[in-house]
Design an enzyme around this catalytic site. Structure first.
Site, PDB file in Angstrom:
ATOM      1  N   CYS A   1      54.634 -39.888  62.102  1.00  0.00           N
ATOM      2  CA  CYS A   1      53.178 -40.040  62.081  1.00  0.00           C
ATOM      3  C   CYS A   1      52.697 -41.328  62.746  1.00  0.00           C
ATOM      4  CB  CYS A   1      52.662 -39.909  60.647  1.00  0.00           C
ATOM      5  SG  CYS A   1      50.870 -39.595  60.557  1.00  0.00           S
TER       6      CYS A   1
ATOM      7  N   GLU B   1      55.112 -34.181  57.749  1.00  0.00           N
ATOM      8  CA  GLU B   1      55.300 -35.378  56.930  1.00  0.00           C
ATOM      9  C   GLU B   1      55.183 -35.037  55.442  1.00  0.00           C
ATOM     10  OE1 GLU B   1      53.662 -40.000  57.057  1.00  0.00           O
ATOM     11  OE2 GLU B   1      52.335 -38.377  57.678  1.00  0.00           O
TER      12      GLU B   1
ATOM     13  N   LYS C   1      60.267 -44.312  58.015  1.00  0.00           N
ATOM     14  CA  LYS C   1      59.096 -44.695  58.806  1.00  0.00           C
ATOM     15  C   LYS C   1      58.948 -46.221  58.859  1.00  0.00           C
ATOM     16  CE  LYS C   1      54.129 -43.495  58.852  1.00  0.00           C
ATOM     17  NZ  LYS C   1      53.157 -42.591  58.174  1.00  0.00           N
TER      18      LYS C   1
END
Length: 280
Positions: free
Chosen positions: A155, A44, A118
């Site tokens: 994540c 990330e 994300k």
């Protein structure tokens, strides 16, 4: 003939600046290519520290456009040089005030295939991401790459099963999950969630975590990156919990059809019964 894809991931320590961080990942990619890898993914916001441990406006300076920023342009050159598909997680600025936690996907000839942003943005101690990022708004793309159909889930997303499922419904064979997760907070879940998602959705997952401590907080990123197959079995060994590591593994994509025929989870779905899942 088996449909085997040699895939790679990198868990890395922060070097102190973007130039050396990108250069280090380029060398890992070249080594992966020498080992025969055809796809590689990074952690990330790979070209920056995990600055979300604090809430300070100076850290907007890490952001750059995608695909026209310097890092993604450089990664396109790397893809052309190595002949690998490259998954590139960065801090994206779209326009003034519009920032996203993003991963660019680049094909083996350097073509920019698109981006994933994300969806799920945490805002808890040590992970102050809502200060920086808007929630993703480009859906759940699966990219038709030189090695097969590749998706990305970033994540904190991994805690939400809906996105894993949508990537599977969109045809993913391999999903990269670049992360920055800290020792003591989620190590137990780290060993549980991605294998469970691989089983439930019957595809391969590349689980990537940072490693080491960085300047902006106490988070101790514990590495232990791995590939997991559609049966929920880790492919090869799990990476170190303390050291930087390049992980290269052979993934037999024929296993996807084998498992889907044996377990038939997609056949037995009941979308007609799931209306309540999308109610606020």
């Amino acid at each position: 003939m088996a449909n085997v894809v040699r895939a790679a991931l990198v868990q890395a320590t922060w070097t102190g600046d973007t130039e050396s961080m990108v250069a280090k990942h380029e060398e890992h990619a070249r080594e992966a290519a020498r080992q025969g890898a055809r796809i590689i993914g990074f952690q990330e916001v790979f070209n920056a520290p995990y600055f979300c441990q604090v809430q300070e406006p100076e850290h907007y300076g890490w952001a750059e456009p995608v695909p026209d920023g310097p890092t993604v342009r450089r990664m396109r050159e790397l893809a052309r040089e190595t002949g690998m598909v490259v998954v590139v997680p960065v801090f994206e600025v779209e326009s003034s005030g519009f920032y996203y936690n993003t991963a660019a996907v680049i094909d083996s000839d350097g073509t920019f295939l698109g981006k994933y942003r994300k969806h799920h943005i945490p805002q808890v101690k040590g992970f102050w991401e809502k200060y920086y990022f808007k929630p993703g708004n480009v859906g759940w793309p699966v990219f038709d790459t030189a090695v097969g159909k590749v998706g990305v889930y970033i994540c904190y997303d991994r805690h939400f099963p809906e996105g894993w499922r949508q990537l599977g419904l969109n045809g993913a064979q391999l999903v990269y999950n670049p992360s920055a997760t800290s020792r003591g907070l989620s190590a137990y879940l780290w060993q549980l969630e991605q294998p469970a998602a691989a089983v439930a959705n019957e595809y391969f997952i590349a689980a990537i975590n940072r490693v080491g401590q960085e300047p902006y907080g106490d988070n101790d990123f514990y590495g232990t990156s791995y590939f997991v197959d559609p049966r929920g079995q880790v492919v090869g060994e799990i990476a170190s919990d303390k050291s930087e590591e390049l992980v290269v593994r052979d993934l037999d994509f024929d296993l996807i059809d084998e498992v889907r025929q044996q377990w038939a989870f997609y056949r037995d779905r009941r979308p007609d019964a799931y209306e309540g899942l999308v109610q606020p």
